[in-house]
Design an enzyme around this catalytic site. Structure first.
Site, PDB file in Angstrom:
ATOM      1  N   HIS A  17       8.906  36.308  19.389  1.00  0.00           N
ATOM      2  CA  HIS A  17       8.345  37.133  18.310  1.00  0.00           C
ATOM      3  C   HIS A  17       7.658  38.377  18.880  1.00  0.00           C
ATOM      4  O   HIS A  17       7.846  39.482  18.384  1.00  0.00           O
ATOM      5  CB  HIS A  17       7.292  36.348  17.515  1.00  0.00           C
ATOM      6  CG  HIS A  17       7.801  35.163  16.759  1.00  0.00           C
ATOM      7  ND1 HIS A  17       7.210  33.928  16.809  1.00  0.00           N
ATOM      8  CD2 HIS A  17       8.855  35.026  15.904  1.00  0.00           C
ATOM      9  CE1 HIS A  17       7.857  33.085  16.020  1.00  0.00           C
ATOM     10  NE2 HIS A  17       8.864  33.712  15.467  1.00  0.00           N
ATOM     11  N   LYS A  41       6.346  24.456   3.091  1.00  0.00           N
ATOM     12  CA  LYS A  41       6.590  24.149   4.503  1.00  0.00           C
ATOM     13  C   LYS A  41       5.326  23.545   5.088  1.00  0.00           C
ATOM     14  O   LYS A  41       4.245  24.106   4.946  1.00  0.00           O
ATOM     15  CB  LYS A  41       6.924  25.442   5.271  1.00  0.00           C
ATOM     16  CG  LYS A  41       8.368  25.526   5.727  1.00  0.00           C
ATOM     17  CD  LYS A  41       8.521  26.732   6.635  1.00  0.00           C
ATOM     18  CE  LYS A  41       9.932  26.909   7.144  1.00  0.00           C
ATOM     19  NZ  LYS A  41      10.077  28.137   7.923  1.00  0.00           N
ATOM     20  N   ARG A  90      19.001  35.801  17.204  1.00  0.00           N
ATOM     21  CA  ARG A  90      19.100  35.103  18.487  1.00  0.00           C
ATOM     22  C   ARG A  90      20.529  34.758  18.841  1.00  0.00           C
ATOM     23  O   ARG A  90      21.010  35.018  19.914  1.00  0.00           O
ATOM     24  CB  ARG A  90      18.261  33.824  18.448  1.00  0.00           C
ATOM     25  CG  ARG A  90      16.805  34.066  18.636  1.00  0.00           C
ATOM     26  CD  ARG A  90      15.996  32.920  18.200  1.00  0.00           C
ATOM     27  NE  ARG A  90      16.071  32.760  16.753  1.00  0.00           N
ATOM     28  CZ  ARG A  90      15.258  31.995  16.047  1.00  0.00           C
ATOM     29  NH1 ARG A  90      14.347  31.283  16.641  1.00  0.00           N
ATOM     30  NH2 ARG A  90      15.386  31.931  14.746  1.00  0.00           N
ATOM     31  N   SER A 128       9.954  28.675  17.216  1.00  0.00           N
ATOM     32  CA  SER A 128       8.694  27.951  16.990  1.00  0.00           C
ATOM     33  C   SER A 128       8.963  26.446  16.955  1.00  0.00           C
ATOM     34  O   SER A 128       8.126  25.648  17.378  1.00  0.00           O
ATOM     35  CB  SER A 128       8.060  28.400  15.676  1.00  0.00           C
ATOM     36  OG  SER A 128       7.742  29.758  15.731  1.00  0.00           O
TER      37      SER A 128
HETATM   38  P1  ADP Z   1      11.338  32.019   9.667  1.00  0.00           P
HETATM   39  O1  ADP Z   1      10.425  30.903   9.304  1.00  0.00           O
HETATM   40  O2  ADP Z   1      11.567  33.040   8.605  1.00  0.00           O
HETATM   41  O3  ADP Z   1      12.610  31.593  10.384  1.00  0.00           O
HETATM   42  P2  ADP Z   1      10.199  32.638  12.196  1.00  0.00           P
HETATM   43  O4  ADP Z   1       8.718  32.726  12.328  1.00  0.00           O
HETATM   44  O5  ADP Z   1      10.854  31.471  12.818  1.00  0.00           O
HETATM   45  O6  ADP Z   1      10.510  32.832  10.696  1.00  0.00           O
HETATM   46  O7  ADP Z   1      10.879  33.923  12.796  1.00  0.00           O
HETATM   47  C1  ADP Z   1      10.655  35.212  12.273  1.00  0.00           C
HETATM   48  C2  ADP Z   1      11.676  36.168  12.814  1.00  0.00           C
HETATM   49  O8  ADP Z   1      11.617  36.187  14.231  1.00  0.00           O
HETATM   50  C3  ADP Z   1      13.134  35.861  12.490  1.00  0.00           C
HETATM   51  O9  ADP Z   1      13.796  37.078  12.253  1.00  0.00           O
HETATM   52  C4  ADP Z   1      13.662  35.225  13.743  1.00  0.00           C
HETATM   53  O10 ADP Z   1      15.056  35.436  13.883  1.00  0.00           O
HETATM   54  C5  ADP Z   1      12.898  36.007  14.781  1.00  0.00           C
HETATM   55  N1  ADP Z   1      12.770  35.259  16.048  1.00  0.00           N
HETATM   56  C6  ADP Z   1      12.259  34.026  16.221  1.00  0.00           C
HETATM   57  N2  ADP Z   1      12.328  33.658  17.515  1.00  0.00           N
HETATM   58  C7  ADP Z   1      12.891  34.697  18.179  1.00  0.00           C
HETATM   59  C8  ADP Z   1      13.270  34.934  19.537  1.00  0.00           C
HETATM   60  N3  ADP Z   1      13.101  33.994  20.455  1.00  0.00           N
HETATM   61  N4  ADP Z   1      13.840  36.117  19.840  1.00  0.00           N
HETATM   62  C9  ADP Z   1      14.041  37.042  18.883  1.00  0.00           C
HETATM   63  N5  ADP Z   1      13.732  36.883  17.579  1.00  0.00           N
HETATM   64  C10 ADP Z   1      13.173  35.724  17.239  1.00  0.00           C
END
Ligand code: ADP
Length: 160
Positions: A17, A41, A90, A128
């Site tokens: 992130h 969630k 990703r 996450s």
């Molecule tokens: P959600 O609950 O909407 O999936 P996340 O908090 O998991 O949200 O992720 C938010 C954004 O960050 C999404 O666009 C996700 O693709 C991106 N993201 C999460 N992990 C990574 C990573 N390791 N590299 C690049 N982008 C990421």
């Protein structure tokens, strides 16, 4: 003035992130990190905790602010005057879902565009969910999240 939102759950914020935040903050004039308050969630960290963790890590980025929303992203964007959505991609597994969401948002409001940043290869495996999975077994998460979060994450599982 290009104002963008990077929405997500950030439960917890990872290096993946942070990489997207740093890179996208260089592309747009203003970046709002929109933390989703999704009551359905079952999140590990409360909304306030997630917001303050992100603030802590982005305090040196002058054009980045942190906010939170529930309900529709497009409604929140209208409220704050943002027209760009930043998302990270990703792997191909992200693509189908992200495409659907981006197109739906564009239909809702044609002035909204989604910009996808491809993940830094170094973090392409990271989510996450992976962090939580490892932390729940006291695994090493030092390559996944900033050092100051590690104990806070472990503590959540000790209390469970
Ligand atoms: P959600 O609950 O909407 O999936 P996340 O908090 O998991 O949200 O992720 C938010 C954004 O960050 C999404 O666009 C996700 O693709 C991106 N993201 C999460 N992990 C990574 C990573 N390791 N590299 C690049 N982008 C990421």
């Amino acid at each position: 003035m290009k104002k963008a939102i990077y929405p997500g759950s950030f439960d917890p914020l990872t290096f993946g992130h942070l990489d997207i935040i740093e890179r996208s903050s260089k592309i747009v004039d203003e970046l709002v990190i929109g933390v989703l308050n999704n009551s359905a969630k079952n999140s590990l960290f409360s909304l306030d905790e997630r917001v303050s963790m992100i603030k802590e890590m982005t305090k040196d980025l002058p054009n980045v602010t942190v906010g939170s929303f529930d309900g529709l992203l497009v409604d929140y964007m209208r409220e704050i005057g943002a027209t760009i959505i930043i998302r990270g991609l990703r792997a191909v597994t992200d693509f189908e879902y992200e495409l659907q969401i981006a197109q739906s948002n564009h239909v809702q409001d044609p002035s909204i565009e989604t910009i996808f940043l491809t993940t830094n290869l170094q973090y392409s495996y990271l989510s996450s969910t992976i962090v939580k999975e490892f932390a729940s077994y006291k695994g090493d998460i030092s390559k996944f999240v900033p050092a100051q979060f590690i104990d806070r994450i472990y503590e959540k599982y000790e209390k469970r």
